[in-house]
Design an enzyme around this catalytic site. Structure first.
Site, short mmCIF file in Angstrom:
data_model
loop_
_atom_site.label_atom_id
_atom_site.label_comp_id
_atom_site.label_asym_id
_atom_site.label_seq_id
_atom_site.Cartn_x
_atom_site.Cartn_y
_atom_site.Cartn_z
N PHE A 41 0.83 -1.22 0.00
CA PHE A 41 0.00 0.00 0.00
C PHE A 41 0.86 1.27 0.00
O PHE A 41 0.60 2.19 0.76
CB PHE A 41 -0.98 0.00 1.18
CG PHE A 41 -1.91 -1.18 1.20
CD1 PHE A 41 -3.02 -1.22 0.37
CD2 PHE A 41 -1.68 -2.26 2.03
CE1 PHE A 41 -3.88 -2.31 0.37
CE2 PHE A 41 -2.53 -3.36 2.04
CZ PHE A 41 -3.64 -3.38 1.21
N HIS A 42 1.87 1.29 -0.87
CA HIS A 42 2.76 2.46 -0.96
C HIS A 42 2.85 3.02 -2.38
O HIS A 42 3.95 3.27 -2.88
CB HIS A 42 4.17 2.08 -0.47
CG HIS A 42 4.22 1.67 0.96
ND1 HIS A 42 5.27 0.95 1.50
CD2 HIS A 42 3.36 1.89 1.99
CE1 HIS A 42 5.03 0.73 2.79
NE2 HIS A 42 3.88 1.29 3.11
#
Length: 565
Positions: free
Chosen positions: A474-475
């Protein structure tokens, strides 16, 4: 209906809330902050309790729940791409790991033309400005910033200490502070949590200071449709409120600042006519400015879990059982303590897998339970796991709007695992993780390897496991990158090339992804650029020392050698 403000900020996330708070410190400046999601409901344990971090990813109230196009190197999987929705943005739903990246990341940015003032020592004062660390300030940490940072305390889960010791026994350095002098090595991991055990989102840290100011207007459930232009100058936005189809117009006297994140910022620019000409024309969007880099250069971190059974009853497995959860919730709610008050990522590390990497290329998060990050597939026994992921993949993806409709998600493709380096790093990473997990420090706790399983040994077997089980960390970032080359979207102050009165300030403007979690750095970027917008002198450069590996070996001899396939 039209309103007028000095600045309009699109997105009340990690960057947008920081900007709104800093800009409205000047009483004569008016700001409109638009957020497509709702409030950060303080009584909703799903976002406020650190240990409940998996819950917001399971629904749509706080999560855009984007999906990628079929990823060609991952057996065509459509991969999850959760992003925060609501005041706080992704700081409202992230894992709360407070990691800043490696000093060499920022020094690397500063080697790019036009980004000379983005060195680590230029950025460090803004990391400190944003932070209040619970054990007090020092050369690396702040003592009176809006982001509350908690450090691991004595008496926490023994598995954290065993995993750090195992990393040291495997031949890697020990570090006392992953955000201090030396990131490389294994040690305790800080978290964005208040002293009362609540999530320290930017809604809590920043907006709580600013929301009562008369010069700040916050509108929630406001989905920005497009940026309005007069020639090449941004003059305002139109937005939709709730389910209404009626467009509300707001005008900006000075600037429109897009802080919608690495997925939505390029999509909004494209829908507004700023982006690659061929894409815009294919969608029948009038071209305001042909800017080919908008939505390109997309980067992310991919990770996977190695899970082990735990032979002593010390893991968090009992906390997954429903009959134990009311007591955990009550202790957290009334005392701000206990299992609920931590994200349970209290130990981690960064290593280099090969000598050609000048700084760490693999990150570890250790978790004293065996479960998927989104709370699914919990193992029905005591267990623990290591999250292992590569940090600076050469893979590059892209974001493309699919239509003019602001409610339609864009086309997202990361091209995960598209280079040979990706496969080499993950194979190395799995084998090195197994070596770490085999060290004597974990002997009292280590049972069988649950996942991938001891039978998965050859390159082909590892590759199959990676394709089937690797997940996003989730980056997403870098899709509106800073720089001066033909594919750069903004300059070193976030100003969109070829435009006036238009900035992008969020994780999308990173030119290269950093070594670690993105939230702290996204806040730092907004702190730094807010001084530019306000015409203030930058904070004085830090003189703190920082570690450079140089000729240091990747690792020493492990205490226990492990033979692997």
């Amino acid at each position: 209906m039209s309103q007028e403000f000095d600045y309009i900020i699109v997105g009340a996330g990690s960057a947008g809330n920081t900007l709104a708070t800093r800009l409205t410190e000047d009483a004569g400046v008016t700001v409109l902050l638009l957020e497509a999601g709702g409030p950060d409901y303080r009584f909703d344990f799903r976002t406020q309790m650190p240990a409940a971090l998996a819950f917001p990813l399971q629904g749509r109230r706080y999560n855009w729940a984007y999906e990628t196009d079929p990823e060609p190197y991952m057996d065509g999987r459509r991969m999850e791409c959760g992003r925060g929705k609501g005041l706080g943005g992704s700081s409202l739903i992230n894992g709360m790991c407070y990691i800043r990246g490696n000093a060499m990341d920022f020094d690397g940015w500063a080697e790019l033309p036009g980004l000379e003032d983005w060195t680590y020592l230029d950025c460090l004062p803004y990391f400190r400005k944003a932070e209040t660390r619970d054990i007090g300030p020092n050369d690396y940490h702040g003592g009176d910033g809006p982001v509350s940072v908690a450090t691991p305390k004595a008496g926490n889960n023994p598995l954290f200490h065993a995993m750090v010791e195992a990393g040291v026994q495997a031949g890697y350095p020990r570090t006392e502070d992953l955000n201090g002098y030396q990131q490389e090595g294994f040690g305790p991991m800080d978290r964005s949590v208040t002293k009362n055990g609540r999530r320290s989102s930017t809604a809590r840290g920043y907006l709580d200071q600013a929301k009562k100011r008369p010069n700040l207007t916050i509108v929630t459930h406001a989905l920005t449709d497009r940026v309005l232009f007069d020639g090449k100058r941004a003059v305002g936005v139109t937005y939709l409120v709730g389910d209404s189809e009626e467009r509300v117009e707001a005008r900006a006297r000075k600037e429109v600042i897009v802080s919608s994140g690495a997925i939505a910022s390029p999509q909004l620019l494209q829908r507004s006519g700023v982006g690659p000409r061929a894409l815009l024309e294919s969608l029948d969007i009038p071209v305001v400015h042909d800017l080919p880099g908008v939505g390109e250069n997309l980067q992310d971190h991919l990770e996977l879990y190695l899970q082990y059974a735990c032979t002593q009853p010390v893991s968090l497995y009992p906390s997954l059982l429903w009959w134990n959860q009311p007591a955990i919730g009550a202790e957290w709610l009334f005392n701000g303590t206990g299992i609920g008050a931590s994200n349970q990522f209290e130990a981690g590390g960064f290593i280099r897998t090969r000598p050609e990497f000048k700084w760490p290329n693999i990150q570890y998060h250790f978790l004293p339970v065996a479960i998927n990050y989104n709370g699914s597939n919990g193992v029905k026994e005591h267990g623990f796991q290591a999250h292992m992921g590569s940090m600076r993949s050469p893979a590059r993806g892209r974001i493309q709007a699919k239509s003019k409709d602001p409610r339609q998600h864009p086309s997202i493709l990361f091209n995960y695992m598209s280079t040979e380096q990706d496969w080499q790093e993950f194979r190395d990473g799995i084998r090195l993780t197994r070596e770490i997990m085999a060290q004597p420090a974990l002997d009292p706790y280590r049972g069988r390897e649950i996942s991938p399983g001891a039978h998965v040994q050859t390159d082909e077997e590892l590759d199959k496991f990676i394709r089937e089980h690797a997940e996003t960390a989730f980056h997403p970032s870098c899709s509106c990158k800073m720089g001066t080359d033909d594919m750069a979207v903004v300059d070193g102050e976030g100003r969109v090339h070829g435009m006036k009165g238009l900035r992008v300030v969020d994780a999308s403007i990173m030119p290269l992804i950093i070594t670690g979690n993105l939230n702290a750095t996204t806040i730092m970027i907004a702190e730094k650029i807010s001084d530019k917008i306000r015409g203030r002198k930058p904070l004085p450069r830090s003189t703190a020392k920082y570690y450079v590996a140089g000729d240091a070996p990747v690792k020493g001899k492990p205490m226990r050698e492990v033979k692997q396939g």
